[in-house]
Design a protein around this motif. Structure first.
Motif, short mmCIF file in Angstrom:
data_model
loop_
_atom_site.label_atom_id
_atom_site.label_comp_id
_atom_site.label_asym_id
_atom_site.label_seq_id
_atom_site.Cartn_x
_atom_site.Cartn_y
_atom_site.Cartn_z
N THR A 141 0.71 -1.12 -0.06
CA THR A 141 0.16 -0.04 -0.11
C THR A 141 0.69 1.42 0.30
OG1 THR A 141 -1.83 -1.03 0.87
CG2 THR A 141 -1.32 1.56 1.87
N VAL A 142 1.80 1.24 0.41
CA VAL A 142 2.45 2.51 0.57
C VAL A 142 3.52 2.42 -0.49
CG1 VAL A 142 4.82 3.08 1.70
CG2 VAL A 142 3.59 2.17 3.34
N ILE A 143 3.94 1.14 -1.00
CA ILE A 143 4.84 1.46 -1.79
C ILE A 143 4.18 1.97 -3.22
CG2 ILE A 143 6.43 0.22 -4.26
CD1 ILE A 143 7.25 -1.18 -1.54
N LEU A 144 2.94 1.39 -3.72
CA LEU A 144 1.79 1.82 -4.11
C LEU A 144 1.13 3.37 -4.65
CD1 LEU A 144 -0.80 0.05 -6.32
CD2 LEU A 144 -1.84 0.70 -4.55
N VAL A 145 0.74 3.62 -2.88
CA VAL A 145 0.48 4.77 -3.39
C VAL A 145 2.07 6.16 -3.60
CG1 VAL A 145 -0.42 6.75 -1.83
CG2 VAL A 145 -1.12 4.48 -1.74
N VAL A 146 2.77 5.77 -2.96
CA VAL A 146 3.91 6.82 -3.31
C VAL A 146 4.07 7.16 -4.06
CG1 VAL A 146 6.51 7.23 -2.27
CG2 VAL A 146 4.90 6.66 -0.31
N SER A 147 4.92 5.70 -5.02
CA SER A 147 4.85 6.18 -6.57
C SER A 147 3.67 6.37 -7.90
CB SER A 147 4.67 4.64 -7.26
OG SER A 147 3.19 3.61 -7.29
N THR A 148 2.54 6.26 -7.09
CA THR A 148 0.94 7.01 -7.50
C THR A 148 1.32 8.57 -7.72
OG1 THR A 148 -0.47 5.27 -7.71
CG2 THR A 148 -1.31 7.49 -7.98
N MET A 149 2.16 8.95 -6.11
CA MET A 149 2.21 10.44 -6.11
C MET A 149 3.20 11.26 -7.03
SD MET A 149 -0.39 11.04 -4.44
CE MET A 149 -1.73 10.40 -3.40
N ILE A 150 4.46 10.18 -6.94
CA ILE A 150 5.52 10.99 -7.78
C ILE A 150 5.44 11.07 -8.94
CG2 ILE A 150 7.82 10.35 -8.15
CD1 ILE A 150 8.32 8.94 -5.11
N THR A 151 4.27 9.78 -9.65
CA THR A 151 4.08 10.32 -11.59
C THR A 151 3.28 11.18 -11.71
OG1 THR A 151 4.20 7.68 -11.14
CG2 THR A 151 2.93 8.70 -12.66
N SER A 152 2.33 11.62 -10.44
CA SER A 152 2.08 12.94 -10.81
C SER A 152 2.48 14.12 -11.47
CB SER A 152 0.57 13.29 -9.66
OG SER A 152 1.47 13.71 -9.13
N ILE A 153 3.69 14.06 -10.41
CA ILE A 153 5.24 15.08 -10.73
C ILE A 153 5.57 15.35 -11.52
CG2 ILE A 153 3.70 16.48 -8.46
CD1 ILE A 153 6.81 15.29 -8.09
N LEU A 173 8.49 1.15 -9.46
CA LEU A 173 7.70 1.43 -8.09
C LEU A 173 6.08 0.90 -8.38
CD1 LEU A 173 8.97 4.14 -6.26
CD2 LEU A 173 9.10 1.87 -5.88
N PHE A 174 5.43 1.41 -9.17
CA PHE A 174 3.96 1.36 -9.16
C PHE A 174 4.12 -0.84 -9.20
CE2 PHE A 174 0.23 0.14 -11.33
CZ PHE A 174 -0.64 1.31 -10.17
N GLY A 175 5.31 -1.58 -10.56
CA GLY A 175 4.43 -3.24 -10.18
C GLY A 175 4.70 -3.79 -9.48
N LEU A 176 5.87 -2.95 -8.90
CA LEU A 176 5.87 -3.46 -7.78
C LEU A 176 4.86 -3.47 -6.27
CD1 LEU A 176 8.17 -5.09 -5.35
CD2 LEU A 176 9.35 -2.73 -4.54
N GLY A 177 4.74 -2.53 -5.88
CA GLY A 177 3.07 -2.15 -5.39
C GLY A 177 2.32 -3.71 -5.54
N VAL A 178 1.97 -3.39 -6.96
CA VAL A 178 0.91 -4.22 -7.22
C VAL A 178 1.13 -5.55 -6.59
CG1 VAL A 178 -0.27 -5.10 -9.26
CG2 VAL A 178 0.43 -2.51 -9.18
N GLY A 179 2.24 -5.83 -7.12
CA GLY A 179 2.75 -7.35 -6.55
C GLY A 179 2.55 -7.87 -5.06
N LEU A 180 2.95 -6.56 -4.39
CA LEU A 180 2.29 -7.46 -2.73
C LEU A 180 1.42 -7.42 -2.80
CD1 LEU A 180 5.83 -4.62 -1.59
CD2 LEU A 180 5.75 -6.81 -1.34
#
Length: 449
Positions: A133-145, A159-166
């Motif tokens: 959850t932490v990795i997914l949300v952080v990767s999404t927020m960083i993608t926005s910038i 990062l997003f792929g790793l969050g999805v896997g976890l």
């Protein structure tokens, strides 16, 4: 009978008990000890004690549904970003170059399966899902910038792929510990979450990008993902007691690779995954090339994922009665055939929509049935590891599929024929190895297997 006769009978019975007491008592004691000894050595296996229902089991299914909605559902919607980047931030790059972002998502997501599966068997789902959850949300927020290509590769790809896997693997592996008879149905309901997400996210992203801008559109999806992942983490539970791996145990036990039935299923999945996600990447651009408006082109991707909802529900439910392998094999074959026949000749809006529905149904059925088939031929304590091995191996063809299709598109100067043939043939060919795997279990086609 007189009282005197009764007294004689009692006396005779007492005498016989006294004479036989030693041997009879010893005999019964010996027999009882033997049965107790047998009982103590026969412990019910976890494979024999599935609840196949109950409150905790169905809450776990619903939690997995939410987790897959915001993880795999987003991942299968990458065609939205592919088309947006080609028109905006990364318009100076070729489609095959942009597709590496989505392909890296798939590769990291799939490749992480081996390690995540082993960690699930050792520690259960919650620690992994919190980290995911932490990795997914952080990767999404960083993608926005993000503004540069390498930034999208690192944040949205890796990062997003790793969050999805976890989040993905622990959710589905946990369901498999609650169900046996209705395992495919339960997993199909959970997998339908990815189909629902695949319908919602393309439409949502397109509208948010236009009304709020790319940055805030991505951030809003991050907040939605945070809420859904927290709820899923609280809902999901596993029946396996956590047992930390011994130092001598390998992280990826190669003994599984010696199981020929399992490996044939893996080889078939390698070919299927080579072409399976090509339509998800390129159906939007294909629709645009055939004079569909941008908003309608994004709707095509939503329709494709919408067909996947029914594909993730109906075939798995039927497979509990008809056999999981018996439905997995035709689903994979028809997904490939559908691409070869319908996509090749789809030129009008109605024809493209028809292909999207059919392909979404059959590809969704494959995605929902592959894990029940793995679980069916595996010990309950090895389900997580085997699912992980499968996805780690197919991560490599998944990484290559999108860019290879993009290169074919470039080599043929914008013609989609070669890409379509590549995608359909790979998926159909993979189904033949799955048929071989099924025939090793039983050569009788009428057996529900």
């Amino acid at each position: 009978m007189s009282a005197v006769d009764l007294e004689k009978c009692d006396t005779l019975l007492d005498d016989s008990r006294t004479k036989l007491g030693g041997c009879t008592t010893a005999s019964y004691i010996s027999q009882d000890r033997t049965e107790l000894s047998r009982a103590s050595t026969v412990t019910p296996s976890l494979d024999d004690v599935y609840p196949d229902g109950g409150l905790n089991a169905w809450i776990t299914v619903f939690g997995a549904f939410l987790a897959l909605l915001c993880t795999f559902g987003q991942l299968t919607s990458f065609g939205t970003f592919q088309s947006w980047y080609a028109e905006h931030q990364l318009q100076h790059l070729s489609p095959s170059t942009i597709s590496w972002i989505g392909s890296l998502q798939l590769w990291v997501f799939f490749f992480s399966g081996g390690f995540v599966g082993r960690l699930f068997d050792a520690y259960g789902p919650h620690v992994l899902m919190i980290l995911g959850t932490v990795i997914l949300v952080v990767s999404t927020m960083i993608t926005s910038i993000c503004t540069e290509y390498y930034q999208y590769i690192l944040c949205q790809g890796v990062l997003f792929g790793l969050g999805v896997g976890l989040l993905f693997y622990p959710s589905l592996a946990a369901i498999s510990t609650h169900f046996r008879k209705y395992r495919a149905t339960a997993l199909g309901i959970a997998m339908a979450g990815s189909g629902v997400g695949g319908v919602i996210y393309p439409i949502m992203f397109r509208r948010l990008f236009v009304t709020c801008g790319f940055a805030w559109g991505v951030r809003i999806s991050g907040f939605i993902g945070l809420a859904l992942c927290i709820a899923a983490t609280f809902m999901i539970s596993s029946r396996l007691a956590n047992s930390r791996p011994k130092a001598s145990e390998p992280w990826l036990d190669l003994k599984h690779l010696k199981d020929i039935t399992f490996m044939l299923l893996v080889i078939g999945s390698v070919f299927v995954s080579l072409g399976l996600f090509v339509p998800n990447f390129y159906i939007v651009s294909y629709a645009t090339e055939h004079n569909l408006s941008p908003s309608l082109a994004f709707t095509v991707l939503a329709v494709l994922n919408g067909g996947g909802i029914l594909g993730r529900l109906a075939p798995p439910c039927l497979s509990d009665a008809l056999g999981r392998f018996n439905l997995l094999i035709p689903s994979a074959f028809l997904a490939g055939l559908c691409t070869l026949v319908f996509w090749s000749f789809a030129k009008t809006t109605a024809e493209i929509m028809l292909y999207a529905i059919l392909y979404g149904f059959f590809s969704g059925a494959f995605n929902a049935l592959i894990i029940p088939c793995i679980a069916q031929i595996s010990d309950i304590r090895e389900i997580g590891v085997r699912i992980g091995i499968l996805y780690s191996i197919i991560s490599f063809p998944s990484l290559c599929g999108g860019p290879a299709a993009g290169e074919l598109l470039k080599l043929q100067h914008g013609s989609y024929e070669g890409m379509i043939a590549f995608s359909g043939a790979a998926v159909a060919f993979g189904s033949l190895f799955m048929l071989w795997s099924r025939l090793r279990i039983s050569s009788k086609f009428l057996v529900a297997l």
